[in-house]
Scaffold this motif. Structure first.
Motif, PDB file in Angstrom:
ATOM      1  N   LYS A  38      30.072 -43.974   6.691  1.00  0.00           N
ATOM      2  CA  LYS A  38      30.652 -43.887   8.036  1.00  0.00           C
ATOM      3  C   LYS A  38      31.436 -42.582   8.212  1.00  0.00           C
ATOM      4  N   VAL A  39      32.171 -42.189   7.183  1.00  0.00           N
ATOM      5  CA  VAL A  39      32.965 -40.949   7.228  1.00  0.00           C
ATOM      6  C   VAL A  39      32.033 -39.732   7.238  1.00  0.00           C
ATOM      7  N   ILE A  40      30.985 -39.767   6.421  1.00  0.00           N
ATOM      8  CA  ILE A  40      30.025 -38.658   6.391  1.00  0.00           C
ATOM      9  C   ILE A  40      29.397 -38.483   7.770  1.00  0.00           C
ATOM     10  N   ARG A  41      28.971 -39.574   8.363  1.00  0.00           N
ATOM     11  CA  ARG A  41      28.345 -39.494   9.692  1.00  0.00           C
ATOM     12  C   ARG A  41      29.330 -38.936  10.727  1.00  0.00           C
ATOM     13  N   SER A  42      30.573 -39.335  10.629  1.00  0.00           N
ATOM     14  CA  SER A  42      31.589 -38.834  11.552  1.00  0.00           C
ATOM     15  C   SER A  42      31.817 -37.333  11.366  1.00  0.00           C
ATOM     16  N   LYS A  43      31.914 -36.887  10.127  1.00  0.00           N
ATOM     17  CA  LYS A  43      32.130 -35.462   9.858  1.00  0.00           C
ATOM     18  C   LYS A  43      30.953 -34.619  10.347  1.00  0.00           C
ATOM     19  N   ILE A  44      29.743 -35.109  10.126  1.00  0.00           N
ATOM     20  CA  ILE A  44      28.562 -34.371  10.590  1.00  0.00           C
ATOM     21  C   ILE A  44      28.516 -34.358  12.112  1.00  0.00           C
ATOM     22  N   LYS A  45      28.845 -35.464  12.716  1.00  0.00           N
ATOM     23  CA  LYS A  45      28.850 -35.535  14.184  1.00  0.00           C
ATOM     24  C   LYS A  45      29.827 -34.521  14.779  1.00  0.00           C
ATOM     25  N   LYS A  46      30.963 -34.299  14.099  1.00  0.00           N
ATOM     26  CA  LYS A  46      32.000 -33.391  14.590  1.00  0.00           C
ATOM     27  C   LYS A  46      31.833 -31.949  14.132  1.00  0.00           C
ATOM     28  N   CYS A  47      30.904 -31.688  13.215  1.00  0.00           N
ATOM     29  CA  CYS A  47      30.815 -30.343  12.634  1.00  0.00           C
ATOM     30  C   CYS A  47      30.425 -29.299  13.688  1.00  0.00           C
ATOM     31  N   LYS A  48      30.847 -28.086  13.420  1.00  0.00           N
ATOM     32  CA  LYS A  48      30.647 -26.990  14.365  1.00  0.00           C
ATOM     33  C   LYS A  48      29.176 -26.595  14.436  1.00  0.00           C
ATOM     34  N   THR A  49      28.700 -26.430  15.659  1.00  0.00           N
ATOM     35  CA  THR A  49      27.346 -25.930  15.903  1.00  0.00           C
ATOM     36  C   THR A  49      27.458 -24.808  16.930  1.00  0.00           C
ATOM     37  N   ASP A  50      26.336 -24.437  17.529  1.00  0.00           N
ATOM     38  CA  ASP A  50      26.358 -23.376  18.527  1.00  0.00           C
ATOM     39  C   ASP A  50      25.664 -23.848  19.798  1.00  0.00           C
ATOM     40  N   GLU A  51      25.624 -22.981  20.782  1.00  0.00           N
ATOM     41  CA  GLU A  51      25.070 -23.368  22.087  1.00  0.00           C
ATOM     42  C   GLU A  51      23.588 -23.032  22.245  1.00  0.00           C
ATOM     43  N   PHE A  52      22.980 -22.429  21.217  1.00  0.00           N
ATOM     44  CA  PHE A  52      21.578 -22.017  21.323  1.00  0.00           C
ATOM     45  C   PHE A  52      20.644 -23.213  21.223  1.00  0.00           C
ATOM     46  N   ASN A  59      19.506 -16.616  10.948  1.00  0.00           N
ATOM     47  CA  ASN A  59      19.864 -15.783  12.089  1.00  0.00           C
ATOM     48  C   ASN A  59      21.348 -15.457  11.937  1.00  0.00           C
ATOM     49  N   PRO A  60      21.708 -14.181  11.767  1.00  0.00           N
ATOM     50  CA  PRO A  60      23.111 -13.831  11.535  1.00  0.00           C
ATOM     51  C   PRO A  60      24.038 -14.242  12.682  1.00  0.00           C
ATOM     52  N   ASP A  61      23.474 -14.462  13.859  1.00  0.00           N
ATOM     53  CA  ASP A  61      24.276 -14.902  14.994  1.00  0.00           C
ATOM     54  C   ASP A  61      24.487 -16.420  15.008  1.00  0.00           C
ATOM     55  N   ARG A  62      23.865 -17.106  14.041  1.00  0.00           N
ATOM     56  CA  ARG A  62      23.940 -18.566  13.999  1.00  0.00           C
ATOM     57  C   ARG A  62      24.284 -19.077  12.597  1.00  0.00           C
ATOM     58  N   PRO A  63      25.471 -18.719  12.088  1.00  0.00           N
ATOM     59  CA  PRO A  63      25.805 -19.129  10.717  1.00  0.00           C
ATOM     60  C   PRO A  63      25.877 -20.646  10.541  1.00  0.00           C
ATOM     61  N   GLU A  64      26.287 -21.351  11.562  1.00  0.00           N
ATOM     62  CA  GLU A  64      26.374 -22.810  11.451  1.00  0.00           C
ATOM     63  C   GLU A  64      24.990 -23.437  11.325  1.00  0.00           C
ATOM     64  N   ALA A  65      24.020 -22.907  12.058  1.00  0.00           N
ATOM     65  CA  ALA A  65      22.653 -23.427  11.962  1.00  0.00           C
ATOM     66  C   ALA A  65      22.114 -23.224  10.548  1.00  0.00           C
ATOM     67  N   GLU A  87       9.982 -29.607  10.951  1.00  0.00           N
ATOM     68  CA  GLU A  87      10.528 -30.888  11.394  1.00  0.00           C
ATOM     69  C   GLU A  87      11.625 -30.715  12.440  1.00  0.00           C
ATOM     70  N   VAL A  88      12.488 -29.715  12.264  1.00  0.00           N
ATOM     71  CA  VAL A  88      13.718 -29.659  13.058  1.00  0.00           C
ATOM     72  C   VAL A  88      13.809 -28.531  14.084  1.00  0.00           C
ATOM     73  N   GLN A  89      12.920 -27.570  14.044  1.00  0.00           N
ATOM     74  CA  GLN A  89      13.096 -26.373  14.869  1.00  0.00           C
ATOM     75  C   GLN A  89      13.222 -26.642  16.368  1.00  0.00           C
ATOM     76  N   ASP A  90      12.606 -27.695  16.864  1.00  0.00           N
ATOM     77  CA  ASP A  90      12.669 -27.994  18.301  1.00  0.00           C
ATOM     78  C   ASP A  90      13.678 -29.076  18.653  1.00  0.00           C
ATOM     79  N   LEU A  91      14.447 -29.526  17.659  1.00  0.00           N
ATOM     80  CA  LEU A  91      15.424 -30.577  17.913  1.00  0.00           C
ATOM     81  C   LEU A  91      16.706 -30.000  18.505  1.00  0.00           C
ATOM     82  N   SER A  92      17.407 -30.842  19.236  1.00  0.00           N
ATOM     83  CA  SER A  92      18.759 -30.484  19.677  1.00  0.00           C
ATOM     84  C   SER A  92      19.713 -30.834  18.537  1.00  0.00           C
TER      85      SER A  92
END
Length: 157
Positions: A38-52, A59-65, A87-92
């Motif tokens: 439950k904690v892992i899922r919460s941390k991943i849900k809150k982790c920093k992403t980008d708007e792309f 991609n150096p402009d997308r370190p979080e990705a 698998e993931v390239q087209d996912l949000s």
């Protein structure tokens, strides 16, 4: 904390340009080995992403990705980067994060089970600690004796 093959650095969940560290005061910056699902899922849900749109590697402009993909790959060592990217390239992010959380939970589950098993067997655990202490004392005694001889405080026997 997750360690990847080859010793690659895993970056913080709150800043994709900073190393993940257990000394970071923000517990949401890392996945701890004993974090419950439950904690892992919460941390991943809150982790920093980008708007792309889309998810991509290196991609150096997308370190979080890149960081989240590296974590995803590290907990699935039998998969290739290309396989994962397909698998993931087209996912949000909203679609990808649950996949990532599930992969981490599945990866850590056997480790957590083994930890619980060892911790619940007090006799075994105390035996391992006692054996380790005996071994460390034997090495320390030899080192101390060598140091004393080198400094002239005693002679070799």
């Amino acid at each position: 904390m997750i360690v990847t093959q080859g010793g690659a650095r895993v970056m913080s969940l709150t800043d994709g340009t900073s190393k993940m560290s257990k000394s970071d005061p923000n517990d949401n910056s890392r996945i701890n080995v004993l974090d419950p699902p439950k904690v892992i899922r919460s941390k991943i849900k809150k982790c920093k992403t980008d708007e792309f749109k889309g998810i991509e590697w290196d991609n150096p402009d997308r370190p979080e990705a890149t960081n989240l993909l590296n974590i995803y790959a590290s907990v699935q060592p039998s998969r290739t980067r290309q396989d994962i990217l397909e698998e993931v390239q087209d996912l949000s992010w909203g679609e990808f994060k649950p996949l990532l959380a599930d992969a981490i939970v599945n990866h850590l589950e056997p480790i957590q089970k083994k930890y619980d098993q060892v911790r619940s067997d007090e006799e075994y655990l105390m035996g391992v600690l006692r054996d380790g202490a005996d071994s460390a004392n034997a090495i320390a005694s030899r080192t101390l004796k060598s140091a004393k001889v080198a400094m002239g405080f005693s002679q070799l026997d």
